[in-house]
Design a protein around this motif. Structure first.
Motif, short mmCIF file in Angstrom:
data_model
loop_
_atom_site.label_atom_id
_atom_site.label_comp_id
_atom_site.label_asym_id
_atom_site.label_seq_id
_atom_site.Cartn_x
_atom_site.Cartn_y
_atom_site.Cartn_z
N LYS A 118 -73.67 32.78 73.83
CA LYS A 118 -73.54 34.28 74.21
C LYS A 118 -73.25 34.87 72.69
CE LYS A 118 -70.58 34.42 78.51
NZ LYS A 118 -71.44 35.21 79.38
N LYS A 141 -76.63 35.54 71.18
CA LYS A 141 -77.08 36.73 71.78
C LYS A 141 -76.51 38.20 71.39
CE LYS A 141 -79.59 35.83 75.61
NZ LYS A 141 -81.08 35.94 75.68
N LYS A 142 -75.18 38.14 70.97
CA LYS A 142 -74.55 39.38 70.60
C LYS A 142 -74.88 39.64 69.21
CE LYS A 142 -70.02 41.40 71.27
NZ LYS A 142 -68.46 40.89 71.23
N GLU A 154 -78.57 41.41 71.60
CA GLU A 154 -78.89 41.18 73.14
C GLU A 154 -77.72 41.24 73.90
OE1 GLU A 154 -81.53 38.09 73.36
OE2 GLU A 154 -82.85 38.62 71.54
N PRO A 186 -74.95 39.77 75.99
CA PRO A 186 -74.35 38.37 75.95
C PRO A 186 -74.22 37.82 77.49
CG PRO A 186 -72.90 39.80 75.21
CD PRO A 186 -73.96 40.51 75.29
N VAL A 215 -76.12 35.19 79.71
CA VAL A 215 -75.88 33.87 79.59
C VAL A 215 -74.90 33.70 80.62
CG1 VAL A 215 -75.15 31.84 78.27
CG2 VAL A 215 -76.39 34.04 76.98
N SER A 260 -80.88 31.81 85.05
CA SER A 260 -81.30 32.79 84.17
C SER A 260 -82.53 33.51 84.76
CB SER A 260 -81.32 32.57 82.75
OG SER A 260 -82.16 31.42 82.57
#
Ligand SMILES: Cc1cc2nc3c(=O)[nH]c(=O)nc-3n(C[C@H](O)[C@H](O)[C@H](O)COP(=O)(O)OP(=O)(O)OC[C@H]3O[C@@H](n4cnc5c(N)ncnc54)[C@H](O)[C@@H]3O)c2cc1C
Length: 466
Positions: A196, A199-200, A204, A206, A209, A214
């Motif tokens: 997460k 991604k952050k 993107e 988070p 996740v 997914s």
């Protein structure tokens, strides 16, 4: 012009052939034993109900699969699942219980008994496994999540994908991403938090996740057969039905000679096997006994799919969700049921519903011996009990699809078996193996591996000669 023989006309074989013809321009023949292509991917529309014999849906996360649909000209037929498909249920202690994906909601729900939830909460404190042995899914899940979560959540998930036995399944081969989470981050919750965060940091979302699957659940307007038809349209008359390969031998002038039931032998510069392992084990005995043995060690359980259609009024449950899975030990034989007409509206006529129930697999092998009437009666009886359908309410549609050897099982030692099959590729240049017995049983895994195999073939042969 180079000639490639592809053995098996399931999604894997068709995808390899499509790629080799379309992208490289080779002459390709697909040899399919049955009288229809598609293998486990097969759709039947009966009285307005769209019934899938095998593959029901897939996640739209695989780029290779998206590209193939685009190249096959059927991107506009992609049918994403409805929002309601995000709700999934487990049947435990006589009740359907929703599996909440939000951690707090999950921990306060009754999907697991309290003791199992408390044990699950200790997951971040469980030490990382340091020995790299091939651990079973059940050993891994019990060690990290506790026996309750293993029996009630992980076991049914293993049934839902593989119809498998978690006590035999290799974690590394079946769920490699989960294995990597522990190896790289020390645990599952720690791993998810790290993903997460990454991604952050990359700007993107988070929330993508999650503990659930997914990607978006997807199919095609007419079912999976849309894909089979689009691929076979490109292959045309080079798809030979009723052509069972019995053996492969090195060719007199290089390449290979294939022996086909009821036909003259066929020569090819390269051969791609895309059949179930038990079949490859037979026709490879002469060419490569060790690969044949490795293939023969991959087990297949039987599995039955029963499609039942009802008028809405006959089913008291709202069927608002993807469906449910049943852990063992709940006094039920069925493995689970998908609410097809809720996942993909339009797959049942107006005011009707369609359900698709799985029964059998590694943990209920006796079902494979039952006559179809007994299988259908058991499914009807258990669905009635779980969904409150009054006994005696007869479905308006009943269709049973029997798969005596359904899904390959990646048991402990699977990676070693795959390595032995790959070694055969090195021993016989021009021989390639793909299909769901090796590196993934999902349709998108099959497509990814087929595209990679087509690439390997083109590297071996070089540009198509005219
Ligand atoms: C009941 C069930 C439900 C499933 N649900 C899903 C799902 O929802 N989502 C998902 O992603 N996946 C699902 N799967 C898995 C997925 O359908 C398969 O893994 C995938 O379709 C396999 O494709 P394949 O081409 O590798 O093999 P197959 O489909 O098995 O095709 C192999 C082909 O080889 C042919 N063949 C065999 N021997 C020979 C021979 N000697 N000569 C010539 N031809 C031969 C066979 O007739 C067959 O057509 C499901 C599978 C089953 C059984």
């Amino acid at each position: 012009m180079f000639h490639i023989a592809v053995i098996g006309g399931g999604i894997s074989g068709l995808a390899v052939a499509f790629r080799l013809k379309r992208a490289v321009g080779y002459q390709v023949t697909v040899l399919e034993a049955e009288d229809r292509p598609g293998g486990k991917a097969h759709t039947e529309v009966i009285d307005g109900f769209t019934c899938e014999a095998g593959t029901n849906s897939w996640l739209d996360k695989e780029q290779a699969a998206r590209d193939l649909l685009e190249e096959a000209g059927i991107s506009d037929r992609i049918k994403p699942a409805s929002q309601s498909a995000e709700r999934r249920f487990i049947y435990r202690a006589n009740q359907l219980r929703e599996v909440k994906l939000h951690p707090l909601k999950f921990m306060t729900s009754s999907v697991l008994p309290l003791g199992a939830r408390l044990r699950l909460a200790l997951e971040p404190f469980v030490a990382k496994q340091t020995q790299t042995s091939d651990e079973t899914l059940a050993d891994f899940a019990t060690r990290r999540l506790g026996k309750g979560a293993c029996d009630i959540l992980i076991g049914p998930m293993a049934s839902g994908i593989y119809a498998g036995d978690p006590n035999e399944m290799s974690l590394k081969s079946c769920f490699n991403k989960v294995y990597q989470l522990e190896q790289q981050h020390g645990g599952l919750i720690k791993g998810m938090l790290a993903l997460k965060k990454a991604k952050k940091a990359a700007g993107e979302d988070p929330s993508a996740v999650t503990a659930g699957p997914s990607g978006r659940i997807t199919s095609l307007e007419g079912g999976v057969s849309d894909l089979v038809q689009a691929l076979t349209a490109e292959i045309g008359t080079d798809l030979k039905l009723g052509a069972r390969v019995l053996g492969i031998a090195p060719g007199a002038q290089g390449g290979f000679t294939l022996h086909i039931e009821g036909s003259e032998p066929m020569t090819a510069d390269a051969v791609v096997t895309a059949t179930p392992a038990w079949s490859a084990a037979e026709y490879l005995k002469q060419l490569d006994p060790d690969a044949a043995t490795a293939f023969s060690e991959i087990p297949y359980p039987s599995l039955d799919v029963i499609c039942l259609g009802y008028h809405k009024n006959q089913v008291p449950h709202d069927l608002h969700g993807f469906g449910f899975l049943v852990p063992r030990g709940q006094d039920k034989t069925i493995l689970g049921s998908l609410w097809t007409s809720s996942i993909f509206p339009g797959r049942a006529p107006q005011d009707h519903v369609l359900m698709r129930t799985m029964i059998g697999g590694m943990l209920e092998p006796q079902v494979g011996e039952w006559p179809p009437e007994r299988v259908i009666a058991t499914v009807r009886e258990e669905l009635s009990a779980i969904l409150g359908i009054p006994t005696g309410e007869a479905p308006v549609l009943t269709r049973i699809f029997r798969h005596p050897r359904a899904i390959p099982q990646y048991h402990v030692g699977h990676a070693h078996r795959v390595a032995r099959i790959r070694a055969a590729e090195s021993r016989h240049p021009g021989f390639f193996a793909t299909g769901n017995a090796l590196l993934g049983v999902g349709v998108i895994d099959c497509i990814r591996e087929s595209v990679a195999t087509a690439h390997r073939v083109s590297l071996f042969l070089g540009p198509a000669k005219t």
